[in-house]
Write a protein that holds these residues in place. Structure first.
Motif, PDB file in Angstrom:
ATOM      1  N   LEU A  34      -2.895   2.909  -3.020  1.00 42.20           N
ATOM      2  CA  LEU A  34      -1.893   3.959  -2.987  1.00 42.20           C
ATOM      3  C   LEU A  34      -2.002   4.822  -4.246  1.00 42.20           C
ATOM      4  O   LEU A  34      -2.223   4.316  -5.343  1.00 42.20           O
ATOM      5  CB  LEU A  34      -0.490   3.364  -2.900  1.00 42.20           C
ATOM      6  CG  LEU A  34      -0.100   2.605  -1.624  1.00 42.20           C
ATOM      7  CD1 LEU A  34       1.364   2.199  -1.690  1.00 42.20           C
ATOM      8  CD2 LEU A  34      -0.371   3.420  -0.381  1.00 42.20           C
ATOM      9  N   SER A  35      -1.823   6.119  -4.075  1.00 47.58           N
ATOM     10  CA  SER A  35      -1.797   7.013  -5.222  1.00 47.58           C
ATOM     11  C   SER A  35      -0.484   6.831  -5.972  1.00 47.58           C
ATOM     12  O   SER A  35       0.465   6.203  -5.466  1.00 47.58           O
ATOM     13  CB  SER A  35      -1.939   8.462  -4.765  1.00 47.58           C
ATOM     14  OG  SER A  35      -0.777   8.859  -4.039  1.00 47.58           O
ATOM     15  N   ASP A  36      -0.400   7.406  -7.167  1.00 47.19           N
ATOM     16  CA  ASP A  36       0.834   7.298  -7.939  1.00 47.19           C
ATOM     17  C   ASP A  36       2.007   7.919  -7.185  1.00 47.19           C
ATOM     18  O   ASP A  36       3.119   7.378  -7.197  1.00 47.19           O
ATOM     19  CB  ASP A  36       0.657   7.988  -9.299  1.00 47.19           C
ATOM     20  CG  ASP A  36      -0.284   7.219 -10.224  1.00 47.19           C
ATOM     21  OD1 ASP A  36      -0.519   6.022  -9.952  1.00 47.19           O
ATOM     22  OD2 ASP A  36      -0.765   7.815 -11.197  1.00 47.19           O
ATOM     23  N   MET A  39       2.958   5.619  -4.335  1.00 44.38           N
ATOM     24  CA  MET A  39       3.645   4.443  -4.870  1.00 44.38           C
ATOM     25  C   MET A  39       5.087   4.786  -5.246  1.00 44.38           C
ATOM     26  O   MET A  39       6.013   3.999  -5.006  1.00 44.38           O
ATOM     27  CB  MET A  39       2.895   3.902  -6.086  1.00 44.38           C
ATOM     28  CG  MET A  39       3.515   2.658  -6.709  1.00 44.38           C
ATOM     29  SD  MET A  39       3.606   1.268  -5.566  1.00 44.38           S
ATOM     30  CE  MET A  39       1.862   0.878  -5.397  1.00 44.38           C
ATOM     31  N   HIS A  40       5.281   5.967  -5.789  1.00 43.96           N
ATOM     32  CA  HIS A  40       6.644   6.383  -6.151  1.00 43.96           C
ATOM     33  C   HIS A  40       7.517   6.467  -4.908  1.00 43.96           C
ATOM     34  O   HIS A  40       8.690   6.061  -4.937  1.00 43.96           O
ATOM     35  CB  HIS A  40       6.605   7.735  -6.862  1.00 43.96           C
ATOM     36  CG  HIS A  40       7.969   8.264  -7.222  1.00 43.96           C
ATOM     37  ND1 HIS A  40       8.788   7.647  -8.148  1.00 43.96           N
ATOM     38  CD2 HIS A  40       8.657   9.345  -6.762  1.00 43.96           C
ATOM     39  CE1 HIS A  40       9.926   8.319  -8.244  1.00 43.96           C
ATOM     40  NE2 HIS A  40       9.876   9.351  -7.417  1.00 43.96           N
ATOM     41  N   ARG A  41       6.982   6.961  -3.817  1.00 43.13           N
ATOM     42  CA  ARG A  41       7.754   7.060  -2.577  1.00 43.13           C
ATOM     43  C   ARG A  41       8.114   5.670  -2.056  1.00 43.13           C
ATOM     44  O   ARG A  41       9.211   5.454  -1.539  1.00 43.13           O
ATOM     45  CB  ARG A  41       6.953   7.839  -1.523  1.00 43.13           C
ATOM     46  CG  ARG A  41       6.711   9.285  -1.881  1.00 43.13           C
ATOM     47  CD  ARG A  41       5.947  10.008  -0.802  1.00 43.13           C
ATOM     48  NE  ARG A  41       6.721  10.115   0.428  1.00 43.13           N
ATOM     49  CZ  ARG A  41       6.232  10.594   1.555  1.00 43.13           C
ATOM     50  NH1 ARG A  41       4.972  10.995   1.623  1.00 43.13           N
ATOM     51  NH2 ARG A  41       7.001  10.662   2.637  1.00 43.13           N
ATOM     52  N   LEU A  42       7.197   4.731  -2.211  1.00 39.87           N
ATOM     53  CA  LEU A  42       7.487   3.364  -1.778  1.00 39.87           C
ATOM     54  C   LEU A  42       8.534   2.721  -2.673  1.00 39.87           C
ATOM     55  O   LEU A  42       9.390   1.969  -2.208  1.00 39.87           O
ATOM     56  CB  LEU A  42       6.201   2.543  -1.766  1.00 39.87           C
ATOM     57  CG  LEU A  42       6.286   1.158  -1.119  1.00 39.87           C
ATOM     58  CD1 LEU A  42       6.736   1.267   0.339  1.00 39.87           C
ATOM     59  CD2 LEU A  42       4.947   0.444  -1.189  1.00 39.87           C
ATOM     60  N   GLU A  43       8.490   3.025  -3.958  1.00 41.62           N
ATOM     61  CA  GLU A  43       9.503   2.506  -4.880  1.00 41.62           C
ATOM     62  C   GLU A  43      10.895   2.975  -4.471  1.00 41.62           C
ATOM     63  O   GLU A  43      11.870   2.212  -4.520  1.00 41.62           O
ATOM     64  CB  GLU A  43       9.196   2.963  -6.306  1.00 41.62           C
ATOM     65  CG  GLU A  43       7.988   2.282  -6.938  1.00 41.62           C
ATOM     66  CD  GLU A  43       7.645   2.894  -8.283  1.00 41.62           C
ATOM     67  OE1 GLU A  43       8.468   3.674  -8.804  1.00 41.62           O
ATOM     68  OE2 GLU A  43       6.560   2.608  -8.812  1.00 41.62           O
ATOM     69  N   LEU A  44      10.986   4.244  -4.082  1.00 42.07           N
ATOM     70  CA  LEU A  44      12.279   4.781  -3.654  1.00 42.07           C
ATOM     71  C   LEU A  44      12.783   4.072  -2.405  1.00 42.07           C
ATOM     72  O   LEU A  44      13.981   3.843  -2.241  1.00 42.07           O
ATOM     73  CB  LEU A  44      12.158   6.282  -3.394  1.00 42.07           C
ATOM     74  CG  LEU A  44      11.863   7.168  -4.611  1.00 42.07           C
ATOM     75  CD1 LEU A  44      11.686   8.623  -4.185  1.00 42.07           C
ATOM     76  CD2 LEU A  44      12.978   7.051  -5.648  1.00 42.07           C
ATOM     77  N   GLU A 135       2.921   8.683   7.444  1.00 45.19           N
ATOM     78  CA  GLU A 135       2.474   9.693   6.492  1.00 45.19           C
ATOM     79  C   GLU A 135       1.402   9.163   5.547  1.00 45.19           C
ATOM     80  O   GLU A 135       0.645   9.944   4.971  1.00 45.19           O
ATOM     81  CB  GLU A 135       3.671  10.201   5.689  1.00 45.19           C
ATOM     82  CG  GLU A 135       4.750  10.857   6.542  1.00 45.19           C
ATOM     83  CD  GLU A 135       5.963  11.254   5.718  1.00 45.19           C
ATOM     84  OE1 GLU A 135       5.806  11.434   4.495  1.00 45.19           O
ATOM     85  OE2 GLU A 135       7.060  11.366   6.293  1.00 45.19           O
ATOM     86  N   ILE A 136       1.359   7.836   5.382  1.00 42.58           N
ATOM     87  CA  ILE A 136       0.379   7.216   4.475  1.00 42.58           C
ATOM     88  C   ILE A 136      -0.440   6.212   5.281  1.00 42.58           C
ATOM     89  O   ILE A 136      -0.019   5.063   5.462  1.00 42.58           O
ATOM     90  CB  ILE A 136       1.080   6.513   3.288  1.00 42.58           C
ATOM     91  CG1 ILE A 136       2.011   7.474   2.557  1.00 42.58           C
ATOM     92  CG2 ILE A 136       0.043   5.933   2.322  1.00 42.58           C
ATOM     93  CD1 ILE A 136       2.824   6.824   1.451  1.00 42.58           C
ATOM     94  N   PRO A 137      -1.609   6.606   5.809  1.00 39.73           N
ATOM     95  CA  PRO A 137      -2.392   5.728   6.692  1.00 39.73           C
ATOM     96  C   PRO A 137      -2.727   4.378   6.080  1.00 39.73           C
ATOM     97  O   PRO A 137      -2.722   3.367   6.786  1.00 39.73           O
ATOM     98  CB  PRO A 137      -3.657   6.552   6.958  1.00 39.73           C
ATOM     99  CG  PRO A 137      -3.218   7.980   6.781  1.00 39.73           C
ATOM    100  CD  PRO A 137      -2.201   7.949   5.687  1.00 39.73           C
TER     101      PRO A 137
END
Length: 246
Positions: A34-36, A39-44, A135-137
């Motif tokens: 995952l890009s930064d 990863m930020h979107r997953l953290e949210l 959105e993130i394959p």
């Protein structure tokens, strides 16, 4: 091999945030590419971190399915309660693993998950996780891999309960814990059994007395050393030989 009361007990009140990007279990429960920004979107999405004490319920049979849960620390067992009150343990879940997958198809949890020790869990709302996966394959592929792994584990349970002798079942169980320990960066030969022998017997389809005899036989044969709930595997290759593995 997976070796997965009416109201839900409230988890400990402490809620706190630990970033996914700095979590030491990132490579176990999340895709590593995952890009930064991703990863930020997953953290949210996974901002709910909850503490559980031994005996607390993560969810109960019949609860509506809303989230998957990533185990940061501690361990859980899943179980089914039969109408006559008997308990059937269906799995043990360790840190870095995902729990709750069994409810995806029905939107209802068909078993209950109980903490075996103090631990911390990340809640992942499934509807938001699905949306993010589209959105993130790489995230979606990882979810599919997790689901496939659970199918393989279920098949392993069927083989375990259908064709193995008691000693083979226990050997398979210990090898599974050894492999999962190694995947978590821990020792493959030093195991701590968070579950009781009664739970092990329920999971393996064996009586408590049979489990105790098998442990004693393994110790007498020099395969393991037992001290309370600590197990040291002394002859890992011999355990593998019992399962036809080299």
């Amino acid at each position: 091999m997976a070796l997965n009361d009416i109201t839900t007990a409230a988890p400990a009140a402490s809620l706190f945030r630990v970033a996914c990007s700095s979590c030491n279990l990132r490579e176990l429960c999340l895709p590593v590419d995952l890009s930064d920004a991703e990863m930020h979107r997953l953290e949210l999405l996974s901002h709910r971190k909850r503490n559980y004490a031994s005996g607390d319920y993560l969810y109960r049979s019949g609860d509506s399915f809303k989230s998957l849960y990533a185990i940061r620390s501690g361990s859980f067992k899943t179980r089914i309660l039969h109408e006559d009150g008997r308990e059937q343990v269906t799995g043990f879940v360790m840190p870095g693993e995902i729990i709750g997958l069994e409810a995806i198809s029905t939107d209802i949890h068909t078993c209950e998950a109980v903490a075996m020790e103090t631990g911390e869990v990340c809640e992942l709302p499934f509807s938001k996780l699905e949306e993010l996966g589209r959105e993130i394959p790489s995230l979606q592929r990882h979810l599919h891999k997790i689901m496939s792994r659970e199918i393989v584990r279920d098949q392993g349970i069927m083989l375990l309960l259908g064709s193995m002798r008691a000693e083979e079942r226990l050997a398979a169980f210990l090898l599974n814990l050894s492999q999962r320990n190694a995947a978590h960066g821990m020792s493959s030969t030093q195991l701590t059994l968070r579950m009781s022998r009664l739970d092990i017997g329920s999971y393996l389809g064996l009586k408590l007395e049979t489990v105790s005899r098998a442990f004693s036989r393994f110790q007498d044969d020099g395969l393991i050393r037992v001290k309370a709930r600590s197990i040291e595997i002394l002859a890992l290759p011999r355990l593998r030989e019992m399962m036809g593995k080299t």
